[in-house]
Design an enzyme around this catalytic site. Structure first.
Site: not given
Lengths: 366, 469
Positions: A95, A164
């Site tokens: 990322e 999440h």
């Protein structure tokens, strides 16, 4: 990988169908022309990216699984085939790497649309979002602008636990230099994403996984490739006179449903879909509160230093004397998201929570 | 840039000869050769020099067969990326080579040309500019450093000891090459025409600073000179450079991105992400590591256990070279070659320049607390990059003592004048506090500015008088 598994579970699972129920109750409340077309949020996002890529060769998409796999949630479906691997770039799993690279490409004049498989994973890249993207125009005295979009699902999905399921709206909205958008409907998704891609500043675009499969009526105007929504403007989804409910993303649907229930009890609720978290449309919020004299703020994120808290502060600063009741805040529980479905439900705002808060504000609770 | 005087055609011809000799460490033994021989892959695509197919190599890799087919005699295996031999031995790859990677240099410590050394010839004009800019950089550093010690600047960081990396790198590049600097490469800006007054304006953050007084001293930036604003967060400029290189690649530009970082920066995750991405994206980017031995107080022995930074390139499939960073001629030659390869072959190159941070890390640091004065003394005298290059240009008859004293006298005078002007200049206007947060200021910022102006008007005694309204 998690993202992919999750998407399959959710699309076929209970969440999507439960939301479809929610939506059917809402359609009648909206002022779309009879016989209007419908579009899913997924198709709205996909078509927005497609049209912007077609219009501007500098726009390109990058992220994990965006090409060959067409996106963990299929938001980039068909784009690789249409625009090739140069403009639909499947990245290695770093990322911080691909976010930094996206920012560098934006420095050099491209317009990257960077997908995070979920915004939870953007934490590994937040240095580049804040230090490299948000501050560069200022630090370079306007010499380097950063036309980049960071997009992906944000907030709670269903049954995927703490890492999440977090809402990052308040985090990113606290940073000068960033713009933060959160669409609710298909129209929002198209208009705001197209605005984000065309914008010269870095935009954090917070989608909601549970809304991807939802269909919304969509006007001909919103289907036009020139369609674009203004950044920084909220939308009054439903007009009312007794209480104002402000919220964004999936919670707009909950607020509209709550408004239906309140109407049955004779309470007229005005629902404001923020659309833009930063800049925040303080004018629309305060005008509404001055009309209704009551405010319920709703978000899925954590309560402390949240979007609700900021809205409350704005109303206290600008419209204190108009308030007839304490501001009500409905937010996610102040805990990391539990996995167990029963606890997960309790950790998130529900329609009933909003209804009760509005009634309290109207001094109608028993 | 006018200073870039090399004839590109003769340089290319020379570089083609040099390329095979200069000793770039090649990534994975003949990986491209192996790829071309894949039995299940697409027809051989190989190293393309056609700019239209700049992504062919990437796609060839992607399309090469997943899953493997063992050879009939079971000695090799097809595996994504190429064939792999089997071995019956339990054989671990050694943590290091027997010999450390050699360091390319052209001039010895005394400035004498080493016999049979390979280098790119520089003209008298370029050589004199390289030397003059190194001297200028050193004088500028000394004067700013002293100004900080006198309390006139909040902060400063010198480049002393690393002048050759700064200036010779810049000389080997073209103005179209985009620079993603750390904070010890102001020499690149100097080479590209940033004036001493502009440096001084930035350090004092006055109204003439083209950065509008936004950044702390030394964090320069110039869009006009393709020098991106310095980022204080370590190594974030590396992935940014890869992104910019990707942009150059998409635009088919005859240019590369160039990023600088230190030995300490190679420990950041961004270093690893950037190298891996650059290799996979086949991005024309030069990674220049200034291995100066110290990351503030951390010596390289506490930073990594590899043979420096140069060996890390191979792990990512990146061609790499180790260069004597205090030899301007070696830096210039290696950079010319690296740049040529990066653009022609569309690939990243890693350059580890061995040098020494003769100054403190910054004015916030006293390096004598953690390293010996003798060590500093030895590097600043025996391995001085300026005196070495000076000896060489003198031996060519391009430089004399009179030129030296004229230059030093002129630069010192110019520098002191720049300092005086910058210090006396007015500070930025209040409006610059609110501009450039966004391309167009949103209403809340306009309101904030209005509020501040009204408050200053009604309570002037509570506000400093040096903020022009």
């Amino acid at each position: 990988m998690w993202g992919i598994l999750r998407q399959r579970a959710v699309d076929g699972g209970f969440s999507a169908s439960s939301l479809r129920r929610t939506r059917s109750a809402l359609v009648s409340a909206r002022s779309y022309a009879a016989g209007a077309k419908e579009m899913t949020v997924r198709d709205a996002l996909n078509s927005a990216i497609d049209e912007e890529m077609s219009a501007d060769p500098k726009v390109f998409v990058m992220g994990e699984e965006v090409g060959q796999y067409q996106g963990a949630y299929k938001i980039t479906k068909g784009l690789l085939e249409k625009y090739g691997p140069e403009r639909v770039y499947d990245t290695p799993i770093t990322e911080a790497g691909f976010t930094g690279i996206g920012v560098g490409a934006a420095y050099a004049g491209l317009k990257p649309v960077v997908e995070f498989m979920t915004f939870n994973f953007s934490m590994q890249a937040i240095d580049h979002i804040i230090n490299s993207a948000a501050k560069s125009n200022y630090m370079s005295a306007g010499q380097i602008n950063v036309p980049i979009v960071f997009r992906g699902p944000n907030g709670a999905a269903a049954g995927v636990g703490a890492q999440h399921s977090q809402c990052y709206a308040a985090w990113y909205a606290s940073v000068p230099g960033l713009k933060v958008l959160a669409p609710y409907s298909a129209e929002d998704a198209r208009g705001l994403l197209k605005a984000a891609i065309r914008d010269p500043d870095p935009v954090v675009f917070l989608e909601n996984e549970l809304l991807y499969g939802e269909s919304f009526p969509i006007s001909e105007e919103a289907l036009d490739s020139s369609f674009c929504l203004p950044i920084g403007k909220a939308k009054i989804e439903r007009e009312g006179k007794d209480v104002t409910i402000t919220t964004f993303s999936k919670m707009v649907g909950f607020a509209l449903k709550a408004a239906e229930k309140l109407a049955e009890e004779g309470i007229s609720a005005e629902v404001i879909n923020l659309r833009s978290i930063r800049p925040l449309d303080r004018a629309t919020i305060n005008a509404s509160v001055r009309k209704t004299s009551r405010l319920v703020t709703v978000e899925e994120g954590f309560p402390q230093h949240g979007v609700c808290a900021e809205i409350c502060a704005s109303v206290v600063e600008e419209s204190f004397s108009y308030l007839d009741a304490p501001v009500e805040r409905i937010a996610g529980a102040d805990v990391p998201m539990p996995y167990a479905a029963n606890l997960e439900r309790l950790a998130l705002p529900q329609v009933e929570d909003i209804v009760r808060a509005a009634k309290r504000a109207c001094y109608r609770s028993k | 840039m006018a200073q870039h005087l090399k004839s590109s055609s003769s340089k290319s011809a020379f570089l083609n000869i040099l390329k095979h000799k200069l000793g770039f460490v090649s990534p994975s033994h003949g990986a491209r050769h192996l790829r071309q021989n894949l039995p299940h892959g697409p027809p051989s695509i190989g190293v393309s020099q056609n700019p239209i197919s700049r992504l062919c190599n990437t796609m060839a890799e992607k399309l090469s067969g997943i899953g493997f087919h063992e050879d009939v005699n079971n000695q090799v295996m097809d595996f994504p990326g190429g064939r792999i031999a089997f071995t019956p031995e339990i054989q671990f790859i050694s943590e290091s080579n027997k010999e450390r990677v050699p360091c390319y240099r052209v001039l010895d410590d005394n400035g004498q040309l080493i016999t049979n050394s390979q280098f790119v010839q520089v003209s008298e004009e370029v050589a004199v500019k390289i030397y003059s800019d190194m001297v200028t950089l050193q004088i500028m550093d000394n004067i700013f450093y002293e100004a900080q010690r006198q309390g006139r600047l909040s902060f400063y960081a010198t480049t002393i000891g690393e002048e050759a990396i700064n200036i010779a790198s810049a000389a080997a590049l073209t103005p179209e090459d985009v620079i993603f600097p750390q904070y010890r490469e102001p020499g690149v800006l100097l080479w590209r025409g940033f004036t001493l007054q502009e440096f001084a304006n930035q350090c004092f953050g006055n109204k003439s600073d083209n950065g509008k007084g936004r950044q702390m001293p030394v964090h320069y930036g110039s869009n006009k000179l393709n020098y991106f604003t310095v980022s204080a967060t370590i190594a974030t400029q590396l992935p940014n450079a890869v992104g910019a290189a990707y942009s150059l690649k998409m635009d088919r530009k005859d240019a590369c991105a160039v990023t600088f970082f230190g030995d300490g920066g190679s420990s950041e995750g961004d270093f690893h992400g950037a190298l891996n991405f650059a290799a996979v994206m086949e991005a024309p980017v030069l990674f220049i590591c200034r291995n100066n031995g110290w990351a503030i107080s951390t010596p390289t022995s506490d930073q990594f256990r590899s043979d420096g930074v140069v060996v890390k390139g191979r792990a990512y499939g990146i061609r790499s070279i180790r260069v004597d960073g205090n030899d301007a001629l070696a830096m210039y030659s290696a950079l010319c070659e690296a740049r040529e390869m990066a653009i022609r072959e569309q690939r990243p190159i890693l350059i580890e320049a061995l040098t020494y941070r003769v100054g403190h890390h910054s004015t916030s640091d006293d390096s004598t607390r953690y390293r010996s004065a003798d060590e500093i003394e030895w590097w600043s005298k025996a391995r001085n990059p300026l005196s070495r290059f000076r000896t060489w240009i003198e031996s060519n008859g391009w430089w004399r003592d009179e030129a030296e004293s004229d230059l030093r006298c002129r630069i010192k005078k110019e520098m002191l004048e720049a300092l005086r002007v910058a210090e006396k200049s007015e500070k930025p206007n209040l409006k610059e506090m609110f501009s450039d947060v966004y391309d167009v200021p949103p209403s809340n910022l306009r309101e904030q500015e209005l509020l501040v102006r009204q408050t200053i008007k009604s309570h002037p005694q509570d506000y400093p008088s040096d903020v022009p309204l």
